[in-house]
Design a protein around this motif. Structure first.
Motif, PDB file in Angstrom:
ATOM      1  N   GLY A 119       0.855  -1.183   0.000  1.00 52.13           N
ATOM      2  CA  GLY A 119       0.000   0.000   0.000  1.00 52.13           C
ATOM      3  C   GLY A 119       0.885   1.224   0.000  1.00 52.13           C
ATOM      4  N   LEU A 120       0.665   2.140  -0.934  1.00 49.65           N
ATOM      5  CA  LEU A 120       1.507   3.332  -1.081  1.00 49.65           C
ATOM      6  C   LEU A 120       0.672   4.594  -0.957  1.00 49.65           C
ATOM      7  CD1 LEU A 120       3.585   2.222  -4.192  1.00 49.65           C
ATOM      8  CD2 LEU A 120       4.314   2.188  -1.806  1.00 49.65           C
ATOM      9  N   SER A 121       1.230   5.602  -0.315  1.00 55.00           N
ATOM     10  CA  SER A 121       0.555   6.896  -0.216  1.00 55.00           C
ATOM     11  C   SER A 121       1.027   7.812  -1.343  1.00 55.00           C
ATOM     12  CB  SER A 121       0.850   7.542   1.137  1.00 55.00           C
ATOM     13  OG  SER A 121       2.211   7.890   1.224  1.00 55.00           O
ATOM     14  N   ASP A 122       0.277   8.873  -1.558  1.00 57.05           N
ATOM     15  CA  ASP A 122       0.618   9.931  -2.523  1.00 57.05           C
ATOM     16  C   ASP A 122       0.747   9.435  -3.954  1.00 57.05           C
ATOM     17  OD1 ASP A 122       0.715  11.848  -0.460  1.00 57.05           O
ATOM     18  OD2 ASP A 122       2.746  11.209   0.043  1.00 57.05           O
ATOM     19  N   VAL A 123      -0.149   8.548  -4.363  1.00 54.32           N
ATOM     20  CA  VAL A 123      -0.177   8.072  -5.746  1.00 54.32           C
ATOM     21  C   VAL A 123      -1.184   8.934  -6.496  1.00 54.32           C
ATOM     22  CG1 VAL A 123      -0.623   6.131  -7.285  1.00 54.32           C
ATOM     23  CG2 VAL A 123       0.385   5.731  -5.018  1.00 54.32           C
ATOM     24  N   GLU A 124      -0.707   9.720  -7.437  1.00 55.67           N
ATOM     25  CA  GLU A 124      -1.572  10.673  -8.124  1.00 55.67           C
ATOM     26  C   GLU A 124      -2.132  10.166  -9.442  1.00 55.67           C
ATOM     27  OE1 GLU A 124       0.294  14.468  -8.503  1.00 55.67           O
ATOM     28  OE2 GLU A 124       1.035  14.426  -6.452  1.00 55.67           O
ATOM     29  N   PHE A 125      -1.319   9.430 -10.215  1.00 58.10           N
ATOM     30  CA  PHE A 125      -1.736   9.075 -11.568  1.00 58.10           C
ATOM     31  C   PHE A 125      -1.695   7.583 -11.858  1.00 58.10           C
ATOM     32  CE2 PHE A 125       0.249  13.307 -11.702  1.00 58.10           C
ATOM     33  CZ  PHE A 125      -0.889  14.045 -11.985  1.00 58.10           C
ATOM     34  N   GLY A 126      -1.431   6.754 -10.868  1.00 61.02           N
ATOM     35  CA  GLY A 126      -1.351   5.318 -11.078  1.00 61.02           C
ATOM     36  C   GLY A 126      -0.008   4.907 -11.652  1.00 61.02           C
ATOM     37  N   PHE A 127       0.268   3.596 -11.584  1.00 60.14           N
ATOM     38  CA  PHE A 127       1.543   3.062 -12.026  1.00 60.14           C
ATOM     39  C   PHE A 127       1.330   1.949 -13.039  1.00 60.14           C
ATOM     40  CE2 PHE A 127       2.762   4.001  -7.397  1.00 60.14           C
ATOM     41  CZ  PHE A 127       3.034   5.326  -7.684  1.00 60.14           C
ATOM     42  N   LYS A 128       2.075   1.991 -14.121  1.00 60.54           N
ATOM     43  CA  LYS A 128       1.979   0.974 -15.167  1.00 60.54           C
ATOM     44  C   LYS A 128       2.737  -0.284 -14.762  1.00 60.54           C
ATOM     45  CE  LYS A 128       1.832   4.123 -19.081  1.00 60.54           C
ATOM     46  NZ  LYS A 128       2.502   4.531 -20.319  1.00 60.54           N
ATOM     47  N   LYS A 129       2.276  -1.409 -15.299  1.00 58.57           N
ATOM     48  CA  LYS A 129       2.988  -2.675 -15.123  1.00 58.57           C
ATOM     49  C   LYS A 129       4.394  -2.524 -15.693  1.00 58.57           C
ATOM     50  CE  LYS A 129       2.937  -7.457 -16.576  1.00 58.57           C
ATOM     51  NZ  LYS A 129       2.429  -8.469 -15.718  1.00 58.57           N
ATOM     52  N   GLY A 130       5.387  -3.048 -14.944  1.00 60.68           N
ATOM     53  CA  GLY A 130       6.768  -3.001 -15.398  1.00 60.68           C
ATOM     54  C   GLY A 130       7.571  -1.842 -14.846  1.00 60.68           C
TER      55      GLY A 130
END
Length: 177
Positions: free
Chosen positions: A23-34
Protein backbone atom coordinates in the motif's frame (compact mmCIF):
# COMPACT_ATOMS: atom_id res chain seq x y z
CA UNK A 1 15.60 8.69 -9.29
CA UNK A 2 13.18 11.43 -8.46
CA UNK A 3 13.26 12.03 -4.69
CA UNK A 4 10.56 14.70 -5.04
CA UNK A 5 7.95 12.00 -5.69
CA UNK A 6 8.35 9.66 -2.74
CA UNK A 7 5.69 7.13 -1.87
CA UNK A 8 5.39 6.04 1.77
CA UNK A 9 4.73 2.35 2.42
CA UNK A 10 1.53 2.21 4.51
CA UNK A 11 1.04 -1.56 4.27
CA UNK A 12 3.13 -4.47 3.08
CA UNK A 13 2.17 -8.14 3.14
CA UNK A 14 2.12 -11.40 1.20
CA UNK A 15 -1.11 -12.99 -0.01
CA UNK A 16 -0.77 -16.65 -1.04
CA UNK A 17 -2.92 -16.24 -4.16
CA UNK A 18 -1.69 -12.79 -5.24
CA UNK A 19 1.89 -12.52 -3.99
CA UNK A 20 3.47 -9.42 -2.50
CA UNK A 21 1.13 -6.46 -1.95
CA UNK A 22 2.20 -2.94 -0.98
CA UNK A 23 0.00 0.00 0.00
CA UNK A 24 1.51 3.33 -1.08
CA UNK A 25 0.55 6.90 -0.22
CA UNK A 26 0.62 9.93 -2.52
CA UNK A 27 -0.18 8.07 -5.75
CA UNK A 28 -1.57 10.67 -8.12
CA UNK A 29 -1.74 9.07 -11.57
CA UNK A 30 -1.35 5.32 -11.08
CA UNK A 31 1.54 3.06 -12.03
CA UNK A 32 1.98 0.97 -15.17
CA UNK A 33 2.99 -2.68 -15.12
CA UNK A 34 6.77 -3.00 -15.40
CA UNK A 35 7.66 0.26 -13.64
CA UNK A 36 10.41 -0.19 -11.03
CA UNK A 37 10.30 1.08 -7.43
CA UNK A 38 13.44 1.51 -5.32
CA UNK A 39 13.69 1.85 -1.56
CA UNK A 40 15.56 4.97 -0.49
CA UNK A 41 16.71 3.21 2.71
CA UNK A 42 17.49 -0.39 1.70
CA UNK A 43 18.28 0.24 -2.02
CA UNK A 44 16.15 -2.80 -2.96
CA UNK A 45 14.04 -2.90 -6.12
CA UNK A 46 10.49 -4.09 -6.92
CA UNK A 47 8.62 -4.26 -10.22
CA UNK A 48 4.95 -3.21 -10.43
CA UNK A 49 2.81 -6.13 -11.59
CA UNK A 50 -0.72 -4.75 -11.20
CA UNK A 51 -3.04 -2.52 -9.19
CA UNK A 52 -5.20 -4.21 -6.55
CA UNK A 53 -8.82 -2.98 -6.73
CA UNK A 54 -11.07 -3.68 -3.72
CA UNK A 55 -14.27 -1.89 -4.76
CA UNK A 56 -15.91 -0.27 -7.75
CA UNK A 57 -15.69 3.09 -5.97
CA UNK A 58 -11.89 3.28 -6.12
CA UNK A 59 -10.28 5.71 -8.54
CA UNK A 60 -8.98 3.97 -11.64
CA UNK A 61 -6.34 4.91 -14.18
CA UNK A 62 -6.36 3.96 -17.85
CA UNK A 63 -2.71 2.84 -17.95
CA UNK A 64 -2.88 0.35 -15.07
CA UNK A 65 -3.22 -3.43 -15.16
CA UNK A 66 -5.76 -4.38 -12.48
CA UNK A 67 -6.58 -7.28 -10.18
CA UNK A 68 -10.04 -7.08 -8.63
CA UNK A 69 -10.33 -8.71 -5.19
CA UNK A 70 -13.18 -9.45 -2.82
CA UNK A 71 -12.60 -7.90 0.59
CA UNK A 72 -13.23 -10.05 3.67
CA UNK A 73 -15.84 -8.37 5.89
CA UNK A 74 -13.31 -8.39 8.78
CA UNK A 75 -11.02 -6.21 6.70
CA UNK A 76 -13.54 -3.39 6.12
CA UNK A 77 -12.13 -1.23 8.94
CA UNK A 78 -8.61 -1.58 7.57
CA UNK A 79 -9.91 -0.65 4.10
CA UNK A 80 -11.62 2.47 5.52
CA UNK A 81 -8.41 3.52 7.31
CA UNK A 82 -6.43 3.01 4.10
CA UNK A 83 -8.90 5.14 2.12
CA UNK A 84 -8.53 7.96 4.67
CA UNK A 85 -4.90 8.42 3.62
CA UNK A 86 -4.85 10.75 0.63
CA UNK A 87 -4.19 9.02 -2.70
CA UNK A 88 -3.30 5.66 -1.18
CA UNK A 89 -3.47 2.67 -3.50
CA UNK A 90 -2.38 -0.96 -3.35
CA UNK A 91 -0.18 -2.72 -5.89
CA UNK A 92 0.97 -6.26 -6.53
CA UNK A 93 4.78 -6.09 -6.76
CA UNK A 94 7.57 -8.51 -7.59
CA UNK A 95 10.96 -8.25 -5.87
CA UNK A 96 14.01 -7.88 -8.12
CA UNK A 97 17.02 -9.88 -6.96
CA UNK A 98 15.70 -10.64 -3.44
CA UNK A 99 12.59 -11.96 -1.65
CA UNK A 100 11.90 -9.14 0.83
CA UNK A 101 8.81 -6.96 1.00
CA UNK A 102 9.10 -3.21 1.60
CA UNK A 103 9.13 -2.13 5.27
CA UNK A 104 6.32 -0.06 6.76
CA UNK A 105 6.93 3.70 6.68
CA UNK A 106 9.90 3.49 4.30
CA UNK A 107 9.85 5.58 1.15
CA UNK A 108 9.91 4.18 -2.37
CA UNK A 109 10.73 6.14 -5.51
CA UNK A 110 10.59 5.22 -9.16
CA UNK A 111 13.93 4.16 -10.50
CA UNK A 112 14.87 4.59 -14.13
CA UNK A 113 18.39 3.79 -15.29
CA UNK A 114 19.14 5.33 -18.66
CA UNK A 115 22.73 5.06 -19.83
CA UNK A 116 22.62 8.09 -22.11
CA UNK A 117 26.03 9.68 -21.48
CA UNK A 118 27.69 6.96 -19.43
CA UNK A 119 28.37 3.27 -19.62
CA UNK A 120 27.26 1.02 -16.78
CA UNK A 121 28.84 -2.22 -15.65
CA UNK A 122 26.58 -5.28 -15.25
CA UNK A 123 27.19 -6.56 -11.72
CA UNK A 124 24.40 -9.13 -11.46
CA UNK A 125 21.73 -10.75 -13.64
CA UNK A 126 18.26 -11.48 -12.31
CA UNK A 127 15.28 -13.17 -13.91
CA UNK A 128 14.12 -10.14 -15.94
CA UNK A 129 16.59 -7.41 -14.96
CA UNK A 130 20.26 -6.52 -14.95
CA UNK A 131 21.77 -4.92 -11.84
CA UNK A 132 24.08 -2.10 -12.92
CA UNK A 133 26.84 -0.18 -11.18
CA UNK A 134 26.09 3.46 -11.96
CA UNK A 135 29.64 4.65 -11.15
CA UNK A 136 28.54 6.82 -8.24
CA UNK A 137 28.41 4.15 -5.55
CA UNK A 138 24.77 3.39 -6.29
CA UNK A 139 23.07 0.76 -8.41
CA UNK A 140 20.45 0.77 -11.12
CA UNK A 141 18.36 -1.82 -12.91
CA UNK A 142 17.64 -2.29 -16.59
CA UNK A 143 15.13 -4.70 -18.06
CA UNK A 144 16.95 -7.50 -19.92
CA UNK A 145 14.65 -7.10 -22.93
CA UNK A 146 16.56 -3.91 -23.87
CA UNK A 147 19.98 -5.57 -24.01
CA UNK A 148 21.49 -8.37 -26.09
CA UNK A 149 20.58 -11.80 -24.73
CA UNK A 150 24.32 -12.56 -24.71
CA UNK A 151 24.96 -10.09 -21.88
CA UNK A 152 27.15 -11.39 -19.05
CA UNK A 153 28.23 -10.19 -15.62
CA UNK A 154 31.18 -7.84 -16.10
CA UNK A 155 29.91 -6.49 -19.45
CA UNK A 156 29.23 -2.80 -19.93
CA UNK A 157 26.00 -1.31 -21.32
CA UNK A 158 25.63 1.96 -23.25
CA UNK A 159 22.41 3.62 -24.37
CA UNK A 160 21.66 3.22 -28.05
CA UNK A 161 19.16 5.16 -30.17
CA UNK A 162 17.64 1.85 -31.26
CA UNK A 163 15.54 -0.36 -29.00
CA UNK A 164 18.45 -2.57 -27.90
CA UNK A 165 21.31 -1.04 -25.87
CA UNK A 166 24.89 -1.67 -26.95
CA UNK A 167 27.31 -3.98 -25.18
CA UNK A 168 30.61 -2.11 -24.91
CA UNK A 169 33.98 -2.50 -23.23
CA UNK A 170 35.03 -0.35 -20.27
CA UNK A 171 36.15 2.39 -22.68
CA UNK A 172 32.86 2.49 -24.57
CA UNK A 173 34.01 0.58 -27.66
CA UNK A 174 31.25 -1.53 -29.23
CA UNK A 175 31.40 -5.32 -28.66
CA UNK A 176 29.85 -7.64 -31.23
CA UNK A 177 28.45 -10.90 -29.83
Amino acid sequence: MNFNHKHKVISSFNVPTLGMIVGLSDVEFGFKKGMVLKSIASKRYWEIQSRVIHSSFEQRFYSETEIVTHTNIRDINALKRREEIINSLEYNIKPIGHNEKPNLNEFLVFSVTVAVREIYKVIDIYEDFLLLDTNNGDTGVLNKKYVSRNVQIGDYVRHCEHKIHDLVDEFGNFIMR
